[in-house]
Design a protein around this motif. Structure first.
Motif, PDB file in Angstrom:
ATOM      1  N   GLU A 149     -87.386 -21.392  38.426  1.00 16.72           N
ATOM      2  CA  GLU A 149     -87.113 -20.432  39.762  1.00 16.72           C
ATOM      3  C   GLU A 149     -86.020 -21.535  40.288  1.00 16.72           C
ATOM      4  OE1 GLU A 149     -89.671 -17.467  40.619  1.00 16.72           O
ATOM      5  OE2 GLU A 149     -90.756 -19.553  41.413  1.00 16.72           O
ATOM      6  N   GLN A 150     -85.110 -20.333  41.376  1.00 13.85           N
ATOM      7  CA  GLN A 150     -84.497 -20.892  41.987  1.00 13.85           C
ATOM      8  C   GLN A 150     -84.492 -19.122  43.251  1.00 13.85           C
ATOM      9  OE1 GLN A 150     -81.420 -22.546  42.425  1.00 13.85           O
ATOM     10  NE2 GLN A 150     -81.255 -23.439  40.959  1.00 13.85           N
ATOM     11  N   ILE A 151     -84.894 -19.718  44.778  1.00 12.42           N
ATOM     12  CA  ILE A 151     -85.529 -19.277  45.359  1.00 12.42           C
ATOM     13  C   ILE A 151     -84.935 -19.735  46.513  1.00 12.42           C
ATOM     14  CG2 ILE A 151     -87.557 -19.335  46.646  1.00 12.42           C
ATOM     15  CD1 ILE A 151     -88.285 -18.832  44.196  1.00 12.42           C
ATOM     16  N   PRO A 152     -84.400 -18.005  46.897  1.00 13.01           N
ATOM     17  CA  PRO A 152     -83.268 -18.043  47.827  1.00 13.01           C
ATOM     18  C   PRO A 152     -83.845 -17.946  49.503  1.00 13.01           C
ATOM     19  CG  PRO A 152     -83.800 -15.799  47.330  1.00 13.01           C
ATOM     20  CD  PRO A 152     -84.247 -16.814  46.304  1.00 13.01           C
ATOM     21  N   LEU A 153     -83.024 -18.893  49.759  1.00 12.96           N
ATOM     22  CA  LEU A 153     -83.951 -19.148  51.183  1.00 12.96           C
ATOM     23  C   LEU A 153     -82.845 -19.536  52.458  1.00 12.96           C
ATOM     24  CD1 LEU A 153     -86.574 -21.785  50.453  1.00 12.96           C
ATOM     25  CD2 LEU A 153     -87.177 -19.808  51.115  1.00 12.96           C
ATOM     26  N   ARG A 154     -83.425 -19.279  53.356  1.00 13.08           N
ATOM     27  CA  ARG A 154     -81.989 -19.193  54.135  1.00 13.08           C
ATOM     28  C   ARG A 154     -83.087 -19.826  56.041  1.00 13.08           C
ATOM     29  NH1 ARG A 154     -77.266 -17.881  56.031  1.00 13.08           N
ATOM     30  NH2 ARG A 154     -76.379 -17.152  58.492  1.00 13.08           N
ATOM     31  N   ILE A 155     -82.490 -20.903  55.799  1.00  5.28           N
ATOM     32  CA  ILE A 155     -83.143 -22.275  56.844  1.00  5.28           C
ATOM     33  C   ILE A 155     -81.901 -22.434  58.227  1.00  5.28           C
ATOM     34  CG2 ILE A 155     -84.035 -24.727  56.912  1.00  5.28           C
ATOM     35  CD1 ILE A 155     -85.747 -22.592  55.354  1.00  5.28           C
ATOM     36  N   HIS A 156     -82.494 -22.747  59.543  1.00  2.00           N
ATOM     37  CA  HIS A 156     -81.465 -22.918  60.594  1.00  2.00           C
ATOM     38  C   HIS A 156     -80.492 -22.362  59.620  1.00  2.00           C
ATOM     39  CE1 HIS A 156     -83.693 -26.797  61.784  1.00  2.00           C
ATOM     40  NE2 HIS A 156     -84.694 -25.285  61.025  1.00  2.00           N
ATOM     41  N   GLY A 157     -80.034 -20.988  59.371  1.00  2.00           N
ATOM     42  CA  GLY A 157     -78.655 -20.657  59.335  1.00  2.00           C
ATOM     43  C   GLY A 157     -77.878 -21.083  58.258  1.00  2.00           C
ATOM     44  N   VAL A 158     -78.536 -21.613  57.094  1.00  2.00           N
ATOM     45  CA  VAL A 158     -77.847 -22.419  55.806  1.00  2.00           C
ATOM     46  C   VAL A 158     -78.727 -21.162  54.755  1.00  2.00           C
ATOM     47  CG1 VAL A 158     -77.637 -23.854  54.671  1.00  2.00           C
ATOM     48  CG2 VAL A 158     -77.374 -24.371  57.266  1.00  2.00           C
ATOM     49  N   ASN A 159     -77.541 -21.147  53.861  1.00  2.00           N
ATOM     50  CA  ASN A 159     -77.926 -20.433  52.340  1.00  2.00           C
ATOM     51  C   ASN A 159     -78.541 -22.199  51.165  1.00  2.00           C
ATOM     52  OD1 ASN A 159     -77.536 -17.167  53.403  1.00  2.00           O
ATOM     53  ND2 ASN A 159     -76.014 -17.925  53.012  1.00  2.00           N
ATOM     54  N   LEU A 160     -79.874 -21.915  51.162  1.00  2.00           N
ATOM     55  CA  LEU A 160     -80.126 -22.426  50.055  1.00  2.00           C
ATOM     56  C   LEU A 160     -80.492 -21.369  48.095  1.00  2.00           C
ATOM     57  CD1 LEU A 160     -82.537 -24.455  51.873  1.00  2.00           C
ATOM     58  CD2 LEU A 160     -80.501 -24.275  51.666  1.00  2.00           C
ATOM     59  N   LYS A 161     -80.662 -21.908  47.862  1.00  2.00           N
ATOM     60  CA  LYS A 161     -80.838 -21.793  46.476  1.00  2.00           C
ATOM     61  C   LYS A 161     -81.491 -23.012  45.127  1.00  2.00           C
ATOM     62  CE  LYS A 161     -78.132 -18.023  45.008  1.00  2.00           C
ATOM     63  NZ  LYS A 161     -76.913 -17.535  43.971  1.00  2.00           N
ATOM     64  N   VAL A 162     -83.433 -21.682  45.754  1.00  2.28           N
ATOM     65  CA  VAL A 162     -84.255 -23.767  45.968  1.00  2.28           C
ATOM     66  C   VAL A 162     -84.429 -23.944  44.802  1.00  2.28           C
ATOM     67  CG1 VAL A 162     -85.970 -25.192  46.611  1.00  2.28           C
ATOM     68  CG2 VAL A 162     -84.729 -23.710  48.583  1.00  2.28           C
ATOM     69  N   ALA A 163     -84.586 -24.642  43.370  1.00  2.00           N
ATOM     70  CA  ALA A 163     -84.340 -25.395  42.641  1.00  2.00           C
ATOM     71  C   ALA A 163     -86.082 -25.775  42.882  1.00  2.00           C
ATOM     72  CB  ALA A 163     -83.603 -25.884  41.299  1.00  2.00           C
ATOM     73  N   SER A 164     -86.774 -24.856  41.889  1.00  2.00           N
ATOM     74  CA  SER A 164     -88.606 -25.273  41.521  1.00  2.00           C
ATOM     75  C   SER A 164     -88.878 -25.105  40.173  1.00  2.00           C
ATOM     76  CB  SER A 164     -88.888 -24.386  42.545  1.00  2.00           C
ATOM     77  OG  SER A 164     -88.944 -22.859  42.660  1.00  2.00           O
ATOM     78  N   VAL A 165     -90.463 -25.767  40.466  1.00  3.96           N
ATOM     79  CA  VAL A 165     -91.124 -25.211  39.260  1.00  3.96           C
ATOM     80  C   VAL A 165     -92.280 -25.107  40.171  1.00  3.96           C
ATOM     81  CG1 VAL A 165     -91.469 -27.653  38.972  1.00  3.96           C
ATOM     82  CG2 VAL A 165     -91.281 -26.319  37.358  1.00  3.96           C
ATOM     83  N   ARG A 166     -93.799 -24.211  39.726  1.00  9.87           N
ATOM     84  CA  ARG A 166     -95.237 -24.167  40.095  1.00  9.87           C
ATOM     85  C   ARG A 166     -95.644 -23.885  39.080  1.00  9.87           C
ATOM     86  NH1 ARG A 166     -95.618 -18.809  40.751  1.00  9.87           N
ATOM     87  NH2 ARG A 166     -93.506 -17.058  40.772  1.00  9.87           N
TER      88      ARG A 166
END
Length: 275
Positions: free
Chosen positions: A10-27
């Motif tokens: 999945e792609q996990i949307p996050l916001r870290i230190h004001g920066v938008n991310l879509k983190v590619a992950s597997v679990r």
């Protein structure tokens, strides 16, 4: 959460230190304490997916993801990616997955990310396998050299082209993967952060002070590291992988996975919470 047998990409949307991310992950979910895999610079989460083939890890819950600036993860501010940013991303990914306590396996910058996180929250880490992680200034020869050039990213990619026939185990494969696994804009800030921590972050003492069981895993070409006797004298389990250098999962994956599995089997630490 999904069953233990189901693997979720999945792609996990996050916001870290004001920066938008879509983190590619597997679990993969489960009831035991999960294993969190953090890849190193120039590699990706796929380095760890043989966990699905290893009978010692059958059914074990795990999480792996591409760090910001790497692989398939999208990052709107590559110039903000330093080691504290990566550590905060790791914390956010753990919280998003509902992971409280966990075993961590980290390689190179992934091991340094894990160290920063574990130093701030030592009670969460049940065990730590450090695969040739940065612990001293001697670990930053290439990054230090790159920072002396106007464009560290350009220097790094040109060096990779020249290094396809490197005498280091796994070097050719690493060099060929580098353009696809590293987002160039993240290189300068990340390298500056890594060098600063290696020179002034007291990393060796931070690692030694962690209360969890620890293994330092390295290839035979790294057997000359000056701090190995210090690790050994302070109760860190050392695992030297034959026919390997900084990239044991590339050059000798069978021996590497065996060492990780045997180390985990010796811990016998019960899960503190369900994933």
């Amino acid at each position: 959460m999904p069953s233990a047998a189901r693997v979720v990409h999945e792609q996990i949307p996050l916001r870290i230190h004001g920066v938008n991310l879509k983190v590619a992950s597997v679990r993969r979910g489960g009831v035991d304490a999960p294993v969190v895999f953090l890849h190193g610079f120039g590699t990706s989460k796929e380095d760890y997916l043989d966990v699905l083939q290893r009978h010692e890890f059958a059914g074990r819950p795990f999480l792996a993801y591409d760090a910001p600036g790497s692989g398939a993860t999208e990052c709107a501010g590559l110039g903000e990616v330093d080691l504290p940013f990566l550590a905060e991303t790791a914390r956010a990914m753990l919280d998003r997955a509902g992971i409280g306590r966990f075993h961590v396996v980290g390689h190179l910058t992934g091991a340094l990310t894990a160290l920063l996180l574990a130093h701030k929250e030592p009670g969460r880490v049940l065990s730590f396998v450090n695969i040739k992680g940065v612990l001293a200034p001697e670990d930053c020869v290439l990054s230090r050299e790159a920072l002396n050039h106007r464009d560290p990213g350009d220097f790094l990619f040109k060096l990779a082209e020249r290094s396809r026939e490197t005498p280091c185990y796994g070097g050719g494969l690493y060099a060929s993967n580098l353009p696809n696994k590293v987002q160039r804009g993240a290189v300068p800030t990340l390298f500056r952060s890594m060098v600063e921590l290696a020179d002034h972050g007291n990393l060796l003492q931070k690692f030694l002070s962690l209360p969890c069981p620890k293994m330092y895993l390295y290839g035979e070409q790294c057997a000359g590291l000056s701090y190995l006797p210090i690790l050994d004298a302070n109760g860190v389990e050392l695992a030297e992988i034959p026919h390997s250098g900084q990239l044991p999962l590339y050059s000798n994956p069978v021996a590497t996975w065996r060492q990780i599995a045997e180390f985990h089997a010796r811990q016998l630490i019960p899960s503190a919470r369900r994933w």
